[in-house]
Design a protein around this motif. Structure first.
Motif, mmCIF file in Angstrom:
data_model
loop_
_atom_site.group_PDB
_atom_site.id
_atom_site.type_symbol
_atom_site.label_atom_id
_atom_site.label_comp_id
_atom_site.label_asym_id
_atom_site.label_seq_id
_atom_site.Cartn_x
_atom_site.Cartn_y
_atom_site.Cartn_z
ATOM 1 N N ASP A 328 -10.698 1.661 4.693
ATOM 2 C CA ASP A 328 -9.259 1.466 4.530
ATOM 3 C C ASP A 328 -8.975 0.094 3.929
ATOM 4 O O ASP A 328 -9.659 -0.889 4.217
ATOM 5 C CB ASP A 328 -8.553 1.547 5.883
ATOM 6 C CG ASP A 328 -8.708 2.908 6.539
ATOM 7 O OD1 ASP A 328 -9.132 3.858 5.853
ATOM 8 O OD2 ASP A 328 -8.417 3.008 7.745
ATOM 9 N N TRP A 329 -7.948 0.034 3.083
ATOM 10 C CA TRP A 329 -7.462 -1.262 2.613
ATOM 11 C C TRP A 329 -5.945 -1.258 2.567
ATOM 12 O O TRP A 329 -5.305 -0.209 2.480
ATOM 13 C CB TRP A 329 -8.051 -1.643 1.260
ATOM 14 C CG TRP A 329 -7.794 -0.691 0.104
ATOM 15 C CD1 TRP A 329 -8.669 0.207 -0.422
ATOM 16 C CD2 TRP A 329 -6.578 -0.557 -0.665
ATOM 17 N NE1 TRP A 329 -8.086 0.895 -1.467
ATOM 18 C CE2 TRP A 329 -6.810 0.440 -1.645
ATOM 19 C CE3 TRP A 329 -5.332 -1.184 -0.631
ATOM 20 C CZ2 TRP A 329 -5.842 0.828 -2.572
ATOM 21 C CZ3 TRP A 329 -4.353 -0.798 -1.558
ATOM 22 C CH2 TRP A 329 -4.620 0.188 -2.514
ATOM 23 N N TYR A 330 -5.389 -2.482 2.629
ATOM 24 C CA TYR A 330 -3.939 -2.686 2.586
ATOM 25 C C TYR A 330 -3.664 -3.855 1.653
ATOM 26 O O TYR A 330 -4.429 -4.814 1.589
ATOM 27 C CB TYR A 330 -3.392 -2.990 3.983
ATOM 28 C CG TYR A 330 -3.704 -1.912 4.981
ATOM 29 C CD1 TYR A 330 -2.821 -0.873 5.237
ATOM 30 C CD2 TYR A 330 -4.923 -1.920 5.668
ATOM 31 C CE1 TYR A 330 -3.127 0.127 6.147
ATOM 32 C CE2 TYR A 330 -5.239 -0.933 6.584
ATOM 33 C CZ TYR A 330 -4.330 0.087 6.815
ATOM 34 O OH TYR A 330 -4.642 1.085 7.711
ATOM 35 N N ASP A 331 -2.557 -3.775 0.939
ATOM 36 C CA ASP A 331 -2.211 -4.789 -0.052
ATOM 37 C C ASP A 331 -0.743 -5.187 0.166
ATOM 38 O O ASP A 331 0.149 -4.329 0.114
ATOM 39 C CB ASP A 331 -2.402 -4.227 -1.467
ATOM 40 C CG ASP A 331 -2.397 -5.309 -2.519
ATOM 41 O OD1 ASP A 331 -3.484 -5.755 -2.910
ATOM 42 O OD2 ASP A 331 -1.295 -5.696 -2.967
ATOM 43 N N VAL A 332 -0.512 -6.474 0.430
ATOM 44 C CA VAL A 332 0.819 -6.964 0.798
ATOM 45 C C VAL A 332 1.211 -8.108 -0.126
ATOM 46 O O VAL A 332 0.529 -9.136 -0.175
ATOM 47 C CB VAL A 332 0.828 -7.463 2.262
ATOM 48 C CG1 VAL A 332 2.197 -8.017 2.634
ATOM 49 C CG2 VAL A 332 0.420 -6.343 3.223
ATOM 50 N N THR A 333 2.288 -7.946 -0.874
ATOM 51 C CA THR A 333 2.832 -9.013 -1.707
ATOM 52 C C THR A 333 4.209 -9.392 -1.163
ATOM 53 O O THR A 333 5.052 -8.518 -0.931
ATOM 54 C CB THR A 333 2.962 -8.580 -3.178
ATOM 55 O OG1 THR A 333 1.659 -8.240 -3.680
ATOM 56 C CG2 THR A 333 3.551 -9.703 -4.026
ATOM 57 N N ALA A 396 6.192 -5.922 -0.795
ATOM 58 C CA ALA A 396 5.707 -4.764 -1.555
ATOM 59 C C ALA A 396 4.386 -4.364 -0.936
ATOM 60 O O ALA A 396 3.452 -5.178 -0.861
ATOM 61 C CB ALA A 396 5.527 -5.131 -3.024
ATOM 62 N N PHE A 397 4.293 -3.122 -0.481
ATOM 63 C CA PHE A 397 3.185 -2.682 0.369
ATOM 64 C C PHE A 397 2.465 -1.506 -0.262
ATOM 65 O O PHE A 397 3.072 -0.558 -0.749
ATOM 66 C CB PHE A 397 3.743 -2.276 1.737
ATOM 67 C CG PHE A 397 2.719 -1.730 2.697
ATOM 68 C CD1 PHE A 397 1.877 -2.573 3.381
ATOM 69 C CD2 PHE A 397 2.616 -0.357 2.909
ATOM 70 C CE1 PHE A 397 0.940 -2.073 4.279
ATOM 71 C CE2 PHE A 397 1.685 0.160 3.800
ATOM 72 C CZ PHE A 397 0.846 -0.718 4.484
ATOM 73 N N ARG A 398 1.123 -1.588 -0.274
ATOM 74 C CA ARG A 398 0.281 -0.476 -0.708
ATOM 75 C C ARG A 398 -0.843 -0.306 0.303
ATOM 76 O O ARG A 398 -1.243 -1.239 0.963
ATOM 77 C CB ARG A 398 -0.319 -0.732 -2.089
ATOM 78 C CG ARG A 398 0.691 -0.709 -3.228
ATOM 79 C CD ARG A 398 -0.016 -0.853 -4.552
ATOM 80 N NE ARG A 398 -0.597 -2.185 -4.716
ATOM 81 C CZ ARG A 398 -1.467 -2.506 -5.668
ATOM 82 N NH1 ARG A 398 -1.907 -1.575 -6.512
ATOM 83 N NH2 ARG A 398 -1.923 -3.733 -5.763
ATOM 84 N N ARG A 399 -1.389 0.909 0.367
ATOM 85 C CA ARG A 399 -2.482 1.170 1.302
ATOM 86 C C ARG A 399 -3.351 2.286 0.790
ATOM 87 O O ARG A 399 -2.961 3.088 -0.046
ATOM 88 C CB ARG A 399 -1.932 1.541 2.688
ATOM 89 C CG ARG A 399 -1.101 2.806 2.689
ATOM 90 C CD ARG A 399 -0.656 3.202 4.070
ATOM 91 N NE ARG A 399 -1.750 3.732 4.861
ATOM 92 C CZ ARG A 399 -1.681 4.845 5.591
ATOM 93 N NH1 ARG A 399 -0.553 5.564 5.609
ATOM 94 N NH2 ARG A 399 -2.692 5.255 6.300
ATOM 95 N N LYS A 400 -4.566 2.322 1.302
ATOM 96 C CA LYS A 400 -5.444 3.478 1.137
ATOM 97 C C LYS A 400 -5.838 3.921 2.529
ATOM 98 O O LYS A 400 -6.480 3.147 3.243
ATOM 99 C CB LYS A 400 -6.685 3.107 0.344
ATOM 100 C CG LYS A 400 -7.737 4.226 0.306
ATOM 101 C CD LYS A 400 -9.058 3.714 -0.221
ATOM 102 C CE LYS A 400 -10.170 4.706 0.027
ATOM 103 N NZ LYS A 400 -11.508 4.186 -0.292
#
Length: 400
Positions: A328-333, A396-400
């Motif tokens: 799992d990964w998460y990306d937060v800007t 701004a949020f992204r995830r896998k």
């Protein structure tokens, strides 16, 4: 500014969006608050302690002395029970460590929420462990806003100082420290692109492996601490270890989940990736944070094309790491933040009204960091890790 920082700041200060010179200039614009830190939100009080750990097996590569061994100042924050009469610990615990010209000089009156030596909380038998690494050129306590918050929620956080790319000039055992061997490559003002490239090569090939060695050694010492008589004997859950850091320290955390099986999850606060995570991806969960301002727009016009190219390179390495990740990964800007927003340092500057207020930035960073470690070290689910959160419209949020 110390000589050993000039190469780093001169080559990549714009890339990182931060420099010690900026801090010094901004400090002059207003008084430093005595109590800048909000009270932690968790159910536990917070205690803190310090150590100096020396690796007898590793020569100090930053000094010429052939007998010098690697010294690592370490500060811990932990869940604590109330300590009657306990006074808030100072932010700069030993001013002599940083010398008379220290950038921390004006912060010596600052107080924190932690109490030195408070008893470890009895609420749980064992607590999960986090290892923290600071940003290059700074020190182990420059994310106190976060380490106190995490400790209040039941984590024991060991923060490493990395001499040679920190601010220590005197260790607590009286040993002076002066980096007189390894240094950032000299910069050519006529060719900033080449200077930045050489600096990145130095950081990746020389400094980064040392930080990884520091991290592994600290993990070894934490294991010993859990076995030895003392306040942490049998109180550390060594099956639940995470790592996090700011900038260069954040990159170290991501590489550690790839290379050390003891580290189960990692958070990178706005750090360019180094090491092998692009070519040999990790299968363990990670979270990447990014600041939201356009650094290139703030650079001198002549440097903007180079800056945009460098920032595109950073985005590309992040994308490669995400694409190859086996877990799992998460990306937060976070909009309207800069690189310094991920540290305490904006609390000591004159407020920049174009940025999110420092305490608001810290609230967001703490919430997502805590939700991540709660998920992967404690098994607690959080809506923050599922979708964009209405309470944090800046993200701004992204995830896998």
């Amino acid at each position: 500014m110390h000589t050993r920082y000039r190469g780093l700041v001169g080559a990549i200060a714009l890339l990182l969006g931060w420099s010690s010179g900026t801090l010094a200039a901004q400090q002059a614009g207003g008084d430093i608050p005595t109590n800048p830190f909000t009270r932690p939100t968790g159910p536990y009080r917070v205690g803190t302690l310090d150590w100096l750990w020396i690796d007898p097996a590793r020569p100090e590569r930053y000094t010429k002395d052939p007998n010098d061994k690697r010294h690592l100042p370490v500060q811990v924050w932990y869940p604590a029970d109330s300590a009657p009469g306990g006074e808030p610990a100072p932010y700069v615990r030993v001013p002599e460590e940083f010398g008379p010209q220290s950038a921390f000089k004006s912060m010596e009156q600052v107080k924190t929420n932690a109490v030195t030596g408070a008893p470890v909380a009895k609420g749980q038998r064992k607590y999960p462990v986090l290892i923290y690494s600071h940003g290059a050129g700074w020190s182990r306590f420059t994310a106190t806003f976060l380490t106190e918050e995490l400790a209040s929620h039941g984590y024991v956080i060991f923060s490493i100082d990395h001499p040679g790319l920190d601010r220590t000039v005197l260790f607590s055992d009286g040993t002076p420290f002066k980096a007189d061997t390894l240094s950032m490559p000299p910069q050519d003002p006529k060719d900033p692109r080449a200077g930045a490239t050489k600096s990145m090569e130095f950081l990746n090939a020389v400094a980064f492996p040392i930080w990884l060695e520091d991290s592994r050694f600290v993990l070894d010492e934490v294991e010993k601490l859990n076995r030895a008589p003392g306040p942490f004997q049998d109180r550390l859950d060594l099956d639940r270890i995470g790592m996090l850091g700011w900038s260069f320290g954040g990159a170290t955390a991501i590489e550690m989940i790839r290379t050390d099986p003891r580290v189960k999850a990692a958070v990178n606060h706005d750090g360019r990736l180094f090491g092998g995570v692009m070519t040999e991806p990790t299968r363990r969960p990670f979270m990447l944070f990014h600041h939201g301002i356009d650094d290139a727009a703030l650079a001198p016009e002549a440097n903007r094309p180079m800056m945009r190219e460098m920032m595109a390179g950073m985005r590309s390495t992040d994308s490669t790491a995400r694409a190859g990740a086996g877990g799992d990964w998460y990306d937060v800007t976070i909009a309207r933040t800069n690189h310094g927003s991920f540290s305490d340092l904006l609390l000591f500057r004159k407020q920049d009204t174009t940025l999110v207020a420092p305490r608001r930035a810290h609230e967001i960073i703490s919430a997502y960091t805590l939700a991540f470690f709660d998920r992967y070290l404690k098994g607690h689910k959080s809506p923050l890790l599922k979708r964009a959160a209405p309470e944090f419209p800046e993200v701004a949020f992204r995830r896998k």
